[in-house]
Write an enzyme that holds these catalytic residues in place. Structure first.
Site, short mmCIF file in Angstrom:
data_model
loop_
_atom_site.label_atom_id
_atom_site.label_comp_id
_atom_site.label_asym_id
_atom_site.label_seq_id
_atom_site.Cartn_x
_atom_site.Cartn_y
_atom_site.Cartn_z
N SER A 152 0.84 -1.20 0.00
CA SER A 152 0.00 0.00 0.00
C SER A 152 0.87 1.25 0.00
CB SER A 152 -0.90 0.01 1.23
OG SER A 152 -1.57 1.25 1.37
N TYR A 166 -2.00 -0.77 10.28
CA TYR A 166 -2.06 -1.05 8.84
C TYR A 166 -0.84 -0.47 8.13
CZ TYR A 166 -3.70 -1.09 4.00
OH TYR A 166 -3.81 -1.30 2.65
#
Length: 262
Positions: A152, A166
């Site tokens: 990501s 995350y």
């Protein structure tokens, strides 16, 4: 050096974790349309079954499901064993399964770290290790087996949202991918990461509903990612065109990481 051979994945055996929904589904569809045999896995058995039916209706390639709960180590082992019974080799492993947890800094729970790091990082290593023998059998001279880790942009930059576990897990995944590239290159296996920006997935649905225009305004290409964007990147890395690429982190984000505002 014609394009049909350069980007050909026909006949390759691919496992896409989290392949029933979101970005994983986009990736699975790209492989199926181009003639690969795709196994998808997630803990949602019904979603896997529906995805397989939809994917097989596209023709060319074939889709199969092996449901597994990636939070459970025994399910990871069962997945690897089941795949080994069905296939003698694996050409491409796409580690896509992931989770997120958002909460204010002062309220961020310890449980979030355990849950997110287990799925986004720990199980990636566990599954990759278990499937390495099949990946070794799938490799040939000039055509290594491939590991593609779905990372990501939040593992490259500081996210606006309070998703501490995350972003840390994705940064860890990016580096794990480089470490794997170093260790597995001698076994004729490449390892690369796609650092994805915003796509229309279940994980991003609420954020896009509330903030899509704001998000797009921070992306130089001024749009949300499409299935072709992420599937195309995977097809490149899985084909002859990407056979000499390893240890790379490729941003598939419309330029959001390099976008600046004065």
């Amino acid at each position: 050096m014609d394009i049909q051979n350069l980007f050909n994945v026909k006949g390759k055996v691919v496992l896409v974790t989290g392949g029933a929904k979101g970005i994983g589904r986009m990736i699975s569809e790209g492989y199926i349309i181009n003639g690969a045999t795709v196994y998808i896995s997630s803990r949602d058995a019904k979603a896997c079954e529906q995805a397989v039916n939809d994917l097989n209706a596209l023709g060319k390639g074939t889709a199969h499901a092996i449901p597994a709960d990636f939070y459970k180590e025994e399910d990871i082992k069962r997945l690897a064993e089941e795949l080994g019974k069905r296939e003698s080799k694996l050409h491409v492993l796409v580690n896509n399964s992931g989770s997120n947890w958002g909460a204010p800094y002062d309220e961020y729970p310890s449980a979030a770290w355990t849950r997110v790091l287990t799925l986004n990082l720990h199980r990636v290593f566990d599954l990759t290790k278990l499937l390495t023998p099949l990946l070794e059998k799938g490799a040939s001279e000039g055509d290594p087996s491939r590991i593609i880790n779905i990372g990501s942009v939040d593992g490259l930059r500081v996210p606006v949202l309070e998703t501490f576990a995350y972003s840390a897990s994705k940064a860890g995944l990016h580096h794990l991918s480089r470490v794997l590239a170093s260790h597995l290159g001698k076994r004729n296996i490449t390892s690369n990461t796609l650092a994805c920006g915003p796509f229309r997935s279940k994980m991003m649905a609420a954020t896009l509903r509330d903030m899509e225009e704001v998000i797009k305004s921070g992306i130089p290409l001024n749009r949300i990612g499409t299935p072709e964007d992420v599937a195309g990147a995977c097809l490149f890395l899985s084909s002859r065109a990407g056979s000499y690429v390893t240890g790379a982190t490729i941003t598939v984000d419309g330029g959001s990481v390099v976008g600046t505002k004065l």
